[in-house]
Design a protein around this motif. Structure first.
Motif, PDB file in Angstrom:
ATOM      1  N   THR A 149      44.209  36.873  33.889  1.00 24.02           N
ATOM      2  CA  THR A 149      43.698  35.976  32.849  1.00 24.02           C
ATOM      3  C   THR A 149      42.337  35.414  33.242  1.00 24.02           C
ATOM      4  O   THR A 149      41.460  35.210  32.395  1.00 24.02           O
ATOM      5  CB  THR A 149      44.705  34.846  32.583  1.00 24.02           C
ATOM      6  OG1 THR A 149      45.970  35.418  32.229  1.00 24.02           O
ATOM      7  CG2 THR A 149      44.233  33.951  31.442  1.00 24.02           C
ATOM      8  N   LYS A 150      42.130  35.194  34.532  1.00 26.12           N
ATOM      9  CA  LYS A 150      40.812  34.748  35.010  1.00 26.12           C
ATOM     10  C   LYS A 150      39.758  35.815  34.740  1.00 26.12           C
ATOM     11  O   LYS A 150      38.621  35.493  34.330  1.00 26.12           O
ATOM     12  CB  LYS A 150      40.871  34.427  36.500  1.00 26.12           C
ATOM     13  CG  LYS A 150      39.551  33.950  37.071  1.00 26.12           C
ATOM     14  CD  LYS A 150      39.659  33.634  38.551  1.00 26.12           C
ATOM     15  CE  LYS A 150      38.323  33.163  39.109  1.00 26.12           C
ATOM     16  NZ  LYS A 150      38.401  32.840  40.563  1.00 26.12           N
ATOM     17  N   GLU A 151      40.101  37.095  34.951  1.00 29.53           N
ATOM     18  CA  GLU A 151      39.154  38.173  34.664  1.00 29.53           C
ATOM     19  C   GLU A 151      38.776  38.192  33.189  1.00 29.53           C
ATOM     20  O   GLU A 151      37.611  38.409  32.832  1.00 29.53           O
ATOM     21  CB  GLU A 151      39.748  39.522  35.065  1.00 29.53           C
ATOM     22  CG  GLU A 151      39.813  39.761  36.570  1.00 29.53           C
ATOM     23  CD  GLU A 151      40.132  41.211  36.892  1.00 29.53           C
ATOM     24  OE1 GLU A 151      39.541  42.101  36.238  1.00 29.53           O
ATOM     25  OE2 GLU A 151      40.968  41.453  37.782  1.00 29.53           O
ATOM     26  N   ILE A 152      39.756  37.951  32.323  1.00 28.19           N
ATOM     27  CA  ILE A 152      39.473  37.916  30.886  1.00 28.19           C
ATOM     28  C   ILE A 152      38.558  36.739  30.563  1.00 28.19           C
ATOM     29  O   ILE A 152      37.598  36.873  29.788  1.00 28.19           O
ATOM     30  CB  ILE A 152      40.791  37.817  30.089  1.00 28.19           C
ATOM     31  CG1 ILE A 152      41.666  39.047  30.353  1.00 28.19           C
ATOM     32  CG2 ILE A 152      40.510  37.680  28.593  1.00 28.19           C
ATOM     33  CD1 ILE A 152      43.080  38.921  29.820  1.00 28.19           C
ATOM     34  N   GLY A 226      45.059  36.031  26.931  1.00 27.09           N
ATOM     35  CA  GLY A 226      46.000  35.979  28.043  1.00 27.09           C
ATOM     36  C   GLY A 226      46.350  37.353  28.561  1.00 27.09           C
ATOM     37  O   GLY A 226      45.832  38.376  28.105  1.00 27.09           O
ATOM     38  N   SER A 227      47.242  37.359  29.536  1.00 29.53           N
ATOM     39  CA  SER A 227      47.712  38.600  30.138  1.00 29.53           C
ATOM     40  C   SER A 227      49.214  38.496  30.382  1.00 29.53           C
ATOM     41  O   SER A 227      49.775  37.389  30.364  1.00 29.53           O
ATOM     42  CB  SER A 227      46.976  38.858  31.461  1.00 29.53           C
ATOM     43  OG  SER A 227      47.233  37.798  32.372  1.00 29.53           O
ATOM     44  N   TYR A 228      49.844  39.638  30.611  1.00 29.07           N
ATOM     45  CA  TYR A 228      51.301  39.626  30.773  1.00 29.07           C
ATOM     46  C   TYR A 228      51.756  40.903  31.479  1.00 29.07           C
ATOM     47  O   TYR A 228      51.021  41.898  31.553  1.00 29.07           O
ATOM     48  CB  TYR A 228      51.993  39.502  29.419  1.00 29.07           C
ATOM     49  CG  TYR A 228      51.795  40.685  28.498  1.00 29.07           C
ATOM     50  CD1 TYR A 228      52.779  41.673  28.374  1.00 29.07           C
ATOM     51  CD2 TYR A 228      50.627  40.822  27.754  1.00 29.07           C
ATOM     52  CE1 TYR A 228      52.598  42.763  27.536  1.00 29.07           C
ATOM     53  CE2 TYR A 228      50.433  41.903  26.915  1.00 29.07           C
ATOM     54  CZ  TYR A 228      51.424  42.878  26.806  1.00 29.07           C
ATOM     55  OH  TYR A 228      51.238  43.954  25.975  1.00 29.07           O
ATOM     56  N   GLY A 229      52.977  40.849  31.998  1.00 25.43           N
ATOM     57  CA  GLY A 229      53.603  42.039  32.549  1.00 25.43           C
ATOM     58  C   GLY A 229      54.506  42.669  31.513  1.00 25.43           C
ATOM     59  O   GLY A 229      54.489  43.872  31.293  1.00 25.43           O
ATOM     60  N   TRP A 230      55.339  41.862  30.872  1.00 25.25           N
ATOM     61  CA  TRP A 230      56.138  42.304  29.732  1.00 25.25           C
ATOM     62  C   TRP A 230      56.329  41.105  28.819  1.00 25.25           C
ATOM     63  O   TRP A 230      56.177  39.960  29.224  1.00 25.25           O
ATOM     64  CB  TRP A 230      57.489  42.888  30.177  1.00 25.25           C
ATOM     65  CG  TRP A 230      58.386  41.901  30.868  1.00 25.25           C
ATOM     66  CD1 TRP A 230      59.323  41.081  30.299  1.00 25.25           C
ATOM     67  CD2 TRP A 230      58.425  41.611  32.272  1.00 25.25           C
ATOM     68  NE1 TRP A 230      59.953  40.312  31.230  1.00 25.25           N
ATOM     69  CE2 TRP A 230      59.418  40.604  32.459  1.00 25.25           C
ATOM     70  CE3 TRP A 230      57.727  42.089  33.384  1.00 25.25           C
ATOM     71  CZ2 TRP A 230      59.721  40.083  33.724  1.00 25.25           C
ATOM     72  CZ3 TRP A 230      58.037  41.562  34.631  1.00 25.25           C
ATOM     73  CH2 TRP A 230      59.024  40.579  34.793  1.00 25.25           C
TER      74      TRP A 230
END
Length: 281
Positions: A149-152, A226-230
């Protein structure tokens, strides 16, 4: 509060209290920021006693704004307004209508430094804040678990800056939400990001959004990422909160699974540029 009978003298707007050499005139200013808030004015001194209005959470050996300096006092006043007075903009505007009719040499709020040199500037600032006027800049607020999420957030900032939008980036791991509200006060675009945890957003982001919603900033552009694994509910939950605040949402949320690859980061940067152009109008 104390549930006792006191020997009160009740006053209302338009009432005056003669103290001999001085007179106190009263103007009720409800919800700035208490229901019983009132401004007192001493015409013989051209002195305004505005209760919570124009206050700051600041303590220093200096007593006056010109002794401490405009930049420091203004920053503290902005933080005070953003965290305490912001929900009451309509009430502030009504209070300003009355205050602007008074000859004022000094403003002595209940909290902080006394104003005497920068009175027109702080009244102008209050007018802008009460009308939810913002600057052409963006604020990115996020928390991250493993860095995706930091990269985004970094890629969004790059895109915004590429089209000339100043960006403030705040990690909830290092910035308290009350500090971030000073940035919210002046930023047109508010971009909020979260990883997904336990089928929702991170608790730090949820806490920030709950605090933000209670302070009710208006006339903003919102964006969720955001980001996620699933699952991926984190960014979706952020979007729902931003939508509930009545903000303009110029783009669909960005929600990337696992670590973003170069192509995905290029897309994120392009999205930042798109949002930046919208902020510019």
């Amino acid at each position: 509060h104390f549930k006792k009978e006191w020997d009160y003298l009740l006053v209302k707007s338009g009432d005056e209290l003669n103290l001999g050499n001085r007179t106190i005139k009263f103007v009720q200013t409800p919800m700035v920021h208490w229901p019983d808030s009132m401004v007192s004015y001493i015409p013989e001194e051209k002195l305004l006693l505005p209760n919570d209005a124009f206050g700051q959470h600041i303590a220093s050996p200096e007593r006056f704004d010109d002794e401490l300096g405009w930049n420091i006092v203004h920053e503290s006043a902005a933080n005070y307004y953003a965290n305490i007075v912001l929900p009451y903009g309509d009430q502030v505007k009504k209070a300003l209508e009355t205050i602007n009719q008074l000859p004022i040499d000094m403003i002595a709020p209940s909290h902080g430094i006394i104003w005497r040199a920068n009175i027109p500037k702080i009244i102008d600032a209050y007018t802008r804040w009460a009308n939810h006027e913002t600057e052409c800049k963006a604020l990115i607020v996020y928390d991250t678990m493993w860095g995706s999420t930091k990269e985004i957030a970094t890629a969004l900032a790059s895109g915004l800056e590429a089209v000339g939008i100043p960006v403030i980036t705040r990690s909830l791991q290092t910035s308290h939400m009350s500090e971030i509200m000073s940035d919210v006060l002046v930023s047109k675009g508010i971009l909020v990001g979260s990883s997904t945890l336990n089928n929702g957003m991170l608790s730090s982001v949820a806490g920030f959004l709950n605090y933000l919603k209670g302070l009710r900033p208006q006339k903003r552009l919102g964006f969720a990422f955001g980001s996620y694994g699933w699952g991926g509910q984190g960014a979706k939950n952020v979007q729902e909160v931003l939508k509930s605040m009545g903000w303009e949402l110029p783009a669909e949320p960005i929600n990337i699974q696992y670590v973003p690859d170069p192509a995905e980061l290029d897309f994120v940067r392009e999205t930042g540029m798109k949002i930046g152009r919208i902020i510019k109008g």
